[in-house]
Design an enzyme around this catalytic site. Structure first.
Site, PDB file in Angstrom:
ATOM      1  N   HIS A 467       0.735  -1.045  -0.231  1.00  0.00           N
ATOM      2  CA  HIS A 467      -0.022  -0.020   0.103  1.00  0.00           C
ATOM      3  C   HIS A 467       0.782   1.320  -0.069  1.00  0.00           C
ATOM      4  CE1 HIS A 467      -3.728   1.945   1.174  1.00  0.00           C
ATOM      5  NE2 HIS A 467      -3.064   3.068   1.770  1.00  0.00           N
ATOM      6  N   GLU A 468       1.778   1.312   0.849  1.00  0.00           N
ATOM      7  CA  GLU A 468       2.639   2.768   0.900  1.00  0.00           C
ATOM      8  C   GLU A 468       3.760   2.622  -0.145  1.00  0.00           C
ATOM      9  OE1 GLU A 468       1.503   4.631   3.102  1.00  0.00           O
ATOM     10  OE2 GLU A 468       0.341   2.785   4.269  1.00  0.00           O
ATOM     11  N   HIS A 471       1.726   4.229  -3.076  1.00  0.00           N
ATOM     12  CA  HIS A 471       1.732   5.596  -2.725  1.00  0.00           C
ATOM     13  C   HIS A 471       2.845   6.515  -3.471  1.00  0.00           C
ATOM     14  CE1 HIS A 471      -1.866   6.385  -0.582  1.00  0.00           C
ATOM     15  NE2 HIS A 471      -1.564   5.811   0.563  1.00  0.00           N
ATOM     16  N   GLU A 490      -6.086   7.144  -1.842  1.00  0.00           N
ATOM     17  CA  GLU A 490      -6.031   6.007  -1.002  1.00  0.00           C
ATOM     18  C   GLU A 490      -6.823   4.889  -1.661  1.00  0.00           C
ATOM     19  OE1 GLU A 490      -4.276   5.689   1.500  1.00  0.00           O
ATOM     20  OE2 GLU A 490      -4.069   7.773   2.222  1.00  0.00           O
TER      21      GLU A 490
END
Length: 1029
Positions: A467-468, A471, A490
Site C-alpha cells: 500500500h505505502e 503511494h 487512498e
C-alpha cells in the site's frame, strides 16, 4: 496512509470591503480600473463581509463573476464606487473636462443636469436605506440585522484585522522552495526551528497568507530574491484557521520571487500528529526509557512543525537540516548530504534538496535506530527499527525490494529518489504513512518474526508495505489537488496493494479478503450518513473524516470494477498515461477519466460520464433481476434503509452507469461471464436461449447488490444445495451477503436467507463460510446484547449444526495454505468464544503447557491468539500474560496477548486495561482502539467500553483528534451493538451535550443511524427469528 485496517475544487474566497451606510462617506476610487495598490495604514481596515460582495481587485486576487458585476453596478447606482481610504488614488474630478493646454473647461448644461439628477437619486436612496431600521440590503433582499465590522471580519490575536477569512489559502502567492532547520531536544521536549520560504507572486498583493499552528514565531523578515537586505515584516496570527499573515513593507509584484525568513519554537507534540515524541524501552527486560522524535503531517500537521503553505496543491522543493545531539541520528526524505559539528556537542545533518512535493509528505526522525540495507537498480532500500528489534526487519526489506521492482515495471516510471527508507516506530497512530522516501510504520505492520508471526501476520506486513509503496506514485508523484479527492490517493493505493499481492506474492493472496472488506464498506455506504467518495470538505474535521472505508475500500472497489469492465491492458495503459502526464503535479478525478478516455479512444464509451455517477453520488445501486424466458428484466434503484426518511439525502432519482456481469447455466466454460452496461432506470437483456438460473455480479467485481425474483432465488438456492461448485466461492459468498442484507431491508424473508445457508454443511471454501459466520454473528450479538439468552442459545445451536463437522476437523497445528489457516482461525475462534465442542478445553491445555514452560514452548502461530484468550479467562493466566506482554520483544506476539487480555470477563481488569492504554505507560496509546474494540465485542465489556468513552471523551479527542479515524473506530465499535430506544436516546444525548459540532460529525451520525437500523431490524425480524429457531 494506511488507517486500519463534487469533483469541483472549492472556490477560493474573495477579499471584500464593507460599504457602511452609517459612516461618513469615504474617498472613493474604482479599484477595478486602477492598477496601482497602496498599503493599508496601521488603523485602516480591509473587510471581507459575509453578506456584502463588493469585490476589490488586487485584494481578493480573483476575477469577478456575473453576480459580482451585478453588485458593482448596484453600488455605482448608489453613488458608491469601490473604496480605498488612500486619498492619493483620486482620479480626475467628475464633471470637468481637461483641455489640451491643461486648463479645465466648464461642464456643459447637459452634463450638469445629468449630474444633478443622479445626485438627487443617490441621496434619496441613501436616506431611504438609512431610515429603514436595522436593515441591510443584499441580493436576497432586506435582512433585519446588520453585521458589525467585528462580525464580518476576523481579528488576529493582536486585536488587529486579519486579511483573510477563508479556510483555504489564497492563490496570489505560491511556494517554490523551503529551507528548513529543526533542532529537537529530547530532554526538554522542545524544538527550535527556522525556515526560509522562496515564494513566487502570481497576483499583486500586500500580504502573504500561509499556515502555522502552535508555533511561537519570534522573527519574520521579507526580501526580494537576490536582495541582501531583508526587512522586518508585520505578522498577524489567526489560530482558528491555523493561518498567519505577513504584511509586506511594499507591494509584492507579479512574477517576482521573495524570501520569507522566520524563526520559531514549540513543544514536541504529546499527540500523534506534527513533530511528536515517542517513548520506548531500550530493552524490554528493564525500564530504561529512551525517546524518539518523529513527524506525522498528513493531513494538516506540517504547519505545526514549520510555517508553510499546507495544502497538497502547493508543491515545492524542500531542503532539510537537523541539529541534534551527537549520540542521535537523523533521517529525512532525501539522502544525507553532509554533517558538521556545532558548539555544545551538537551536530547538524544537511539533506539533499527534495523533488517537488506536498508539505504533508515531508518527514523527519531523530533518535537511535538500527537498519538493514539492500540496493536495487541504484536505489538504497533500508528498513529501520529500534536496535533490539533489528532481527525482525529482514522480511520487510526483501518484500520492499520485490515490490519496488514490480511497481516500476507496471507503472513504467522509475522510482525518482536515490533511497527508500521504511521505519518501524514504537508508537504510531496510523498503520503506516507514505512520506516520500521515508515511510513510517507501526511495528506490527513492518516487523516479522518467524517463530511468533503467523501467515496472517506476514500477509498484513506485505499488504501494508504494498500500500505505502504504491503511494510513492499515487499520492506522492501525482497528488490530489484537494482533500475532496482523497480517494485518488487512498483508493488507488488500496487497489494496488491487492493487485500487487496477487502478482508478486500469490501464496499470500486470498480471493476473499478484499470482498469481505467490500461487504463491510457497503454496510457503511448504504447509510444516510455516508458520503460520495469525492466530497467538498471545508474544515479540518471534515478532511480527517475523509480517511474512512468509503475513500479507501469503495475507491478501490470502483477501480477494480472499472478494470474488469475494461481490458487489463487498457487499464494499465491508462494509469501509466495518467501518472506520466501529471508527474509532480496535482489532479482531480476528471484527469484520471480523461486519461482513460484518451487510451480507449472510443466515442461510444465515456468513462468520465460512467464514473461520475459513482464518485459524485453516495451509496450504491440495488439491481433487481427477473428472468422471463430468454429475457432478463433489469431495474436499478438506490439501496437505502427506511430510517428517518424525512432526513433522507439519498435521492430516489439517483441513477448509476453499472458495468453488470452475469453468468448462466448455459455457459459452457465454468465461471465464465458476460458484461452489460446498465445506464437507465430499467432495461432488458436477451439471452441466446432460456436458462435454468442466472447469477449477476460475478465474483463480486461490482459495487452493487442484486435482488432476484422469487423463482430466481429458488433456482440459485437449489443450485447451491445440489451443485455448489457451479458457482465460484466468491459468488457463493456474494449470494450470502446479498440475501442477508436484503432481509434486513425487508426485500426477502429471513426464512429464505436461512434456507440459503443450509447448503453450508457441504461447503469447504473459506470465503462463504466466513461470510456466513459474519452474518450470523451479527444477529447473535444483537440478540445477546438485548439479554435474550434463550434465543441467542438457539442461534448458536443453528450455527453449530452448520459448522460442527468443520470445527472438529481443525487441528491445533500450523499447516495448510493461508486460506486453510484463516478458515481454521475463524472456526476455532467461534467455537472457543462460545465454549462449543472441546475447543476451550484444548486451547486451555495448550496455554497451560506454554505457561509451565515459562513461555518457551512453541505454539502454532495461526491459533496463538485463541490459546492466549482461553488462558486469559483465569486470574493466574491473565496476570501471567500481562507480565509476558511487558517482557516480550516480538510485536506480533504482544498484539495477540493484548487482544487476549482485552477479551477477559473481569470488569475491573478491563477498566484497568483501557485506562492504562489511554495513559500510554505499560500499554501504548496507539493500542487503545484495539483494547476498546476487543472489549466491546464481549457481553461483559460492551457497556463498559461505551461508559469509558463517555467519561474520557475530552482526553480522547486531545490525544487522537476529534475527526480522526481512531475516534471514528472507537465510537462505532462501542455503539454498533445497541438496539434499544434507551441506548439510542443515551447516545444522542451524550453527543449533543458535547457540542453541536460533535453531534454533526459524520461518524457520530453513523453511530446513531446504526442503532436505529438495529432497532428496525429487531422490529422486523425478531418474531420471525423466534419462529425459525
Amino acid at each position: 496512509m494506511e488507517p486500519f485496517p463534487s469533483n469541483d475544487r472549492i472556490p477560493l474566497p474573495r477579499n471584500m470591503i464593507e460599504n457602511s451606510m452609517f459612516e461618513e462617506e469615504p474617498d472613493v476610487v474604482d479599484l477595478a480600473k486602477e492598477p496601482c495598490l497602496h498599503p493599508l495604514e496601521p488603523d485602516e481596515v480591509e473587510y471581507e463581509p459575509r453578506s456584502s460582495r463588493l469585490l476589490v481587485r488586487g485584494l481578493g486576487d480573483h476575477e469577478m463573476d456575473e453576480d459580482e458585476e451585478d453588485y458593482e453596478s448596484s453600488a455605482k447606482l448608489l453613488g458608491m464606487s469601490f473604496m480605498n481610504r488612500s486619498t492619493g488614488l483620486r482620479g480626475n474630478t467628475v464633471g470637468y473636462r481637461q483641455s489640451s493646454d491643461g486648463s479645465c473647461s466648464a461642464p456643459s448644461v447637459r452634463t450638469t443636469v445629468i449630474c444633478a439628477v443622479v445626485l438627487v437619486i443617490a441621496v434619496s436612496v441613501i436616506m431611504a436605506i438609512y431610515l429603514l431600521p436595522k436593515c441591510t440590503f443584499t441580493k436576497e433582499g432586506c435582512h433585519k440585522q446588520n453585521h458589525t465590522m467585528d462580525d464580518i471580519y476576523p481579528l488576529a490575536t493582536n486585536g488587529k484585522p486579519f486579511p483573510w477569512a477563508n479556510f483555504r489559502l489564497p492563490s496570489a502567492v505560491v511556494p517554490v522552495h523551503y529551507d528548513i532547520v529543526l533542532q529537537p531536544n529530547l530532554t526538554t521536549m522542545k524544538f527550535w526551528g527556522s525556515v526560509q520560504i522562496t515564494v513566487k507572486v502570481l497576483q499583486v498583493t500586500w500580504h502573504i497568507i500561509l499556515h502555522s499552528s502552535k508555533l511561537n514565531i519570534t522573527k519574520v523578515t521579507l526580501s526580494s530574491s537576490g536582495s541582501s537586505q531583508p526587512k522586518q515584516a508585520e505578522l498577524r496570527e489567526y489560530p482558528l484557521n491555523d493561518q498567519i499573515a505577513i504584511f509586506a513593507p511594499e507591494a509584492l509584484l507579479v512574477g517576482q520571487q521573495y524570501n520569507i525568513n522566520m524563526e520559531y519554537s514549540s513543544n514536541l507534540s504529546e499527540s500523534y500528529s506534527g513533530f511528536y515524541r515517542i517513548a520506548y524501552n531500550n530493552d524490554n527486560r528493564n525500564s530504561t526509557k529512551r525517546w524518539l522524535a518523529a513527524t506525522q503531517f498528513e493531513p494538516l500537521s506540517a504547519r505545526s512543525a514549520f510555517p508553510c503553505f499546507d495544502e497538497p496543491a502547493f508543491k515545492a522543493t524542500f531542503q532539510v537540516s537537523v541539529k541534534r545531539d551527537d549520540q542521535h541520528s537523523a533521517l529525512s526524505n532525501m539522502p544525507k548530504k553532509a554533517t558538521k559539528s556545532l558548539a555544545d556537542g551538537l551536530v547538524q545533518d544537511e539533506f539533499y534538496p527534495s523533488v517537488k512535493m506536498s508539505t504533508y509528505l515531508v518527514a523527519i526522525i531523530v533518535g537511535n535506530l538500527a537498519n538493514r540495507t539492500k540496493e536495487t537498480n541504484g536505489i538504497q532500500v533500508s528498513v529501520y527499527s529500534v536496535p533490539q528489534k533489528l532481527n525482525h526487519t529482514e522480511y520487510a526489506l526483501d518484500t520492499a525490494v520485490e515490490l519496488l521492482k514490480f511497481y516500476q515495471k507496471y507503472f513504467n516510471i522509475t522510482y525518482p529518489l536515490q533511497k527508500l527508507d521504511l521505519v518501524a516506530l514504537p508508537d504510531f497512530e496510523a498503520g503506516a504513512m507514505e512520506n516520500w522516501g521515508l515511510i513510517t510504520f507501526r511495528e506490527t505492520t513492518l516487523l516479522h518474526e518467524d517463530t511468533t508471526s503467523s501467515a496472517m501476520d506476514k500477509k498484513r506486513v506485505t499488504r501494508v508495505i504494498a500500500h505505502e509503496l504504491a503511494h510513492q506514485w499515487f499520492g506522492n508523484l501525482v497528488t490530489m489537488e484537494w482533500w475532496n479527492d482523497l480517494w485518488l490517493n487512498e483508493g488507488f493505493a488500496t487497489f494496488m496493494e491487492n493487485f500487487a499481492l496477487k502478482k508478486v506474492f500469490p501464496e499470500l493472496y486470498t480471493d476473499y479478503s478484499f470482498p469481505n472488506l467490500q461487504f463491510k464498506t457497503m454496510e457503511k455506504d448504504s447509510m444516510n450518513s455516508s458520503h460520495p467518495i469525492s466530497l467538498a470538505v471545508q474544515s479540518s474535521e471534515e478532511i480527517e473524516q475523509m480517511f474512512d472505508a468509503v475513500s479507501y475500500i469503495k475507491g478501490a472497489s470502483l477501480l477494480s470494477m472499472l478494470k474488469n469492465y475494461l481490458h487489463s491492458d487498457i487499464f494499465q495503459a491508462s494509469i501509466q498515461l495518467y501518472l506520466h502526464d501529471h508527474s509532480y503535479g496535482s489532479t482531480q478525478s476528471d484527469d484520471l477519466w480523461d486519461s482513460m478516455n484518451q487510451v480507449i479512444n472510443d466515442t461510444h464509451v465515456d468513462i468520465k460520464k460512467i464514473m461520475k455517477t459513482w464518485t459524485l453520488q453516495k451509496g450504491f445501486p440495488l439491481v433487481t433481476v427477473k428472468r422471463e424466458g430468454k429475457l432478463i428484466h433489469l431495474q436499478q434503484e438506490p439501496f437505502v434503509h427506511n430510517v428517518e426518511s424525512e432526513n433522507q439525502t439519498v435521492s430516489a432519482s439517483y441513477l448509476w452507469s453499472i458495468p453488470l456481469s452475469y453468468t448462466t447455466s448455459n455457459d459452457s466454460l465454468p465461471y465464465s461471464s458476460h458484461n452489460y452496461l446498465l445506464q437507465q432506470k430499467s432495461d432488458a437483456v436477451e439471452l441466446p436461449g432460456e436458462t435454468q438460473w442466472v447469477k449477476f455480479n460475478v465474483d463480486s467485481n461490482g459495487f452493487y447488490i442484486v435482488q432476484y425474483a422469487e423463482k430466481d432465488w429458488t433456482a440459485l438456492i437449489d443450485l447451491l444445495k445440489t451443485e455448489p461448485t457451479a458457482l465460484s466461492s466468491r459468488d457463493r459468498a456474494n449470494l450470502i451477503h446479498n440475501i442477508f442484507n436484503l432481509a434486513g431491508l425487508g426485500r426477502v424473508s429471513l426464512a429464505k436467507a436461512f434456507d440459503l445457508i443450509e447448503y453450508l454443511v457441504k461447503e469447504n471454501s473459506t470465503s462463504p463460510i466466513i461470510q456466513a459466520l459474519d452474518q450470523m454473528n451479527r444477529i447473535f450479538n444483537l440478540v445477546e446484547k438485548r439479554g435474550m439468552q434463550t434465543l441467542s442459545a438457539r442461534i448458536l445451536h443453528k450455527m453449530l449444526r452448520l459448522f460442527k463437522d468443520k470445527i472438529n476437523q481443525q487441528k491445533w497445528t500450523t499447516d495448510g495454505t493461508l486460506s486453510e489457516q484463516e478458515l481454521k482461525s475463524s472456526l476455532l475462534t467461534f467455537a472457543c468464544t462460545h465454549n462449543l465442542e472441546d475447543c476451550s478445553t484444548d486451547a486451555t491445555k495448550l496455554f497451560n503447557e506454554w505457561k509451565d514452560s515459562n513461555g518457551t514452548k512453541s505454539l502454532p502461530t495461526d491459533v496463538m491468539k485463541i490459546i492466549f484468550t482461553a488462558g486469559a479467562k483465569t486470574e493466574s493466566g491473565w496476570n501471567y500474560l500481562l507480565s509476558m506482554y511487558a517482557y516480550l520483544v516480538s510485536e506480533p506476539e504482544k498484539l495477540k496477548i493484548l487482544e487476549a487480555l482485552a477479551s477477559a470477563d473481569d470488569v475491573k481488569k478491563l477498566i484497568w486495561l483501557m485506562q492504562t492504554s489511554l495513559e500510554g505507560s505499560i500499554i501504548r496509546s496507539q493500542d487503545l482502539p484495539t483494547v476498546i474494540t476487543t472489549a466491546s465485542q464481549n457481553l461483559p465489556g460492551h457497556l463498559l467500553a461505551w461508559d469509558f468513552v463517555k467519561e474520557n471523551w475530552d482526553q480522547l479527542i486531545r490525544k487522537f483528534h476529534r475527526g480522526s479515524y481512531t475516534m471514528q473506530s472507537i465510537v462505532i465499535a462501542t455503539t454498533c451493538q445497541f438496539s434499544t430506544q434507551e441506548h439510542l436516546l443515551e447516545v444522542k444525548t451524550f453527543f449533543e451535550s458535547k457540542s453541536e459540532e460533535t453531534a454533526q460529525l459524520r461518524f457520530v451520525r453513523e453511530a446513531i443511524e446504526r442503532i436505529q437500523l438495529n432497532i428496525q431490524w429487531m422490529e422486523k425480524n425478531l418474531e420471525t427469528l423466534e419462529k425459525l429457531l
